[in-house]
Motif scaffolding. Structure first.
Motif, short mmCIF file in Angstrom:
data_model
loop_
_atom_site.label_atom_id
_atom_site.label_comp_id
_atom_site.label_asym_id
_atom_site.label_seq_id
_atom_site.Cartn_x
_atom_site.Cartn_y
_atom_site.Cartn_z
N SER A 3 39.33 3.03 9.10
CA SER A 3 38.36 2.57 8.10
C SER A 3 37.66 3.79 7.54
O SER A 3 37.64 4.85 8.17
CB SER A 3 37.35 1.62 8.73
N ARG A 5 34.64 4.18 7.24
CA ARG A 5 33.50 4.48 8.08
C ARG A 5 33.88 5.35 9.29
O ARG A 5 33.26 6.37 9.56
CB ARG A 5 32.86 3.18 8.57
N SER A 6 34.96 4.95 9.97
CA SER A 6 35.33 5.71 11.17
C SER A 6 35.87 7.08 10.79
O SER A 6 35.66 8.07 11.49
CB SER A 6 36.34 4.93 12.01
N GLN A 9 32.86 9.13 9.98
CA GLN A 9 32.12 9.38 11.23
C GLN A 9 32.77 10.54 12.00
O GLN A 9 32.08 11.41 12.53
CB GLN A 9 32.12 8.10 12.09
N LEU A 135 31.11 4.19 -1.55
CA LEU A 135 31.64 3.84 -0.23
C LEU A 135 30.88 4.60 0.86
O LEU A 135 30.48 4.03 1.88
CB LEU A 135 33.14 4.20 -0.20
N LYS A 138 27.43 3.19 1.24
CA LYS A 138 27.41 1.91 1.94
C LYS A 138 27.31 2.14 3.45
O LYS A 138 26.59 1.44 4.16
CB LYS A 138 28.70 1.16 1.58
N HIS A 139 28.04 3.13 3.95
CA HIS A 139 28.09 3.34 5.39
C HIS A 139 27.11 4.42 5.89
O HIS A 139 26.71 4.40 7.04
CB HIS A 139 29.50 3.73 5.82
N PHE A 140 26.79 5.39 5.01
CA PHE A 140 26.00 6.53 5.48
C PHE A 140 24.72 6.76 4.67
O PHE A 140 24.11 7.80 4.79
CB PHE A 140 26.86 7.80 5.50
N HIS A 143 21.99 7.51 6.98
CA HIS A 143 22.26 8.49 8.04
C HIS A 143 21.21 9.61 8.00
O HIS A 143 20.89 10.13 6.93
CB HIS A 143 23.67 9.06 7.81
#
Ligand SMILES: [Fe+2]
Ligand SMILES: [Fe+2]
Length: 192
Positions: A3, A5-6, A9, A135, A138-140, A143
């Motif tokens: 993904s 995200r991973s 990460q 994108l 959305k995930h970071f 952070h």
């Protein structure tokens, strides 16, 4: 499962991949800054009103380059060499897409067609940048280390996309519709 995200990460968690990622991004952004700066300076008389927007675009990309370098510094890292295979602009130039650097280095005004080529090419690449940043946001977006940078760059890339789109619509209304369509298809044909 893979993904976005991973994957990101893993990049953030590993100094070597983070260093490479930020270095590639910083160099691409700085290149975009230089290109837009040159285009702003070389606009033909008929397109001079675009100058502040193109200059602003260039200043934003330069700022993005500084942001990625600052992210490196904050982790005590220095930029690393960017592999030729990731030099997106060079790869495209070799395929004759966008404006050649030789054209931008000359002190000679661009043609109207050059300006349309620049806008069509930017319309495609800024859309890609905006989608990637959305994108990431959305995930970071929250952070602690990269969130602020991601949100700022995301907002700018969306603005760049909007202005390229608006200027192409203006030029299409001024009778350049066929040229624009042709140039956009050319970008699509090399998988941009
Ligand atoms: Fe950018
Ligand atoms: Fe941009």
């Amino acid at each position: 499962m893979f993904s976005a995200r991973s994957l990101f990460q893993e990049i953030v968690d590993n100094d070597d991949s983070y260093r490479l990622f930020c270095s590639i991004a910083a160099s691409g952004e700085a290149q975009g800054g230089w290109e837009n700066g040159r285009i702003a300076a070389l606009l033909p008389a008929s397109q001079r009103e675009l100058a502040p927007k193109v200059a602003r675009h260039g200043a934003d990309e330069d700022k993005h380059g500084r942001i990625f370098r600052a992210l490196l510094r904050r982790r005590g890292l220095t930029p690393t060499d960017v592999p030729a295979a990731t030099d997106y602009t060079m790869l495209l130039e070799r395929q004759g897409i966008g404006l050649a650097h030789a054209t931008l280095r000359r002190d000679q005004a661009l043609t109207e067609r050059d300006v349309i080529t620049y806008l069509a090419h930017s319309r495609v690449t800024e859309q890609r940048a905006a989608e990637q940043m959305l994108l990431l946001q959305k995930h970071f977006g929250d952070h602690p280390e990269v969130g602020r940078a991601v949100r700022m760059i995301c907002r700018d890339e969306e603005n760049h996309l909007a202005y390229c789109h608006e200027e192409l619509l203006r030029l299409a209304r001024a009778g350049h519709g066929r040229t624009i369509q042709h140039l956009l298809q050319e970008c699509a044909s090399v998988g941009l």
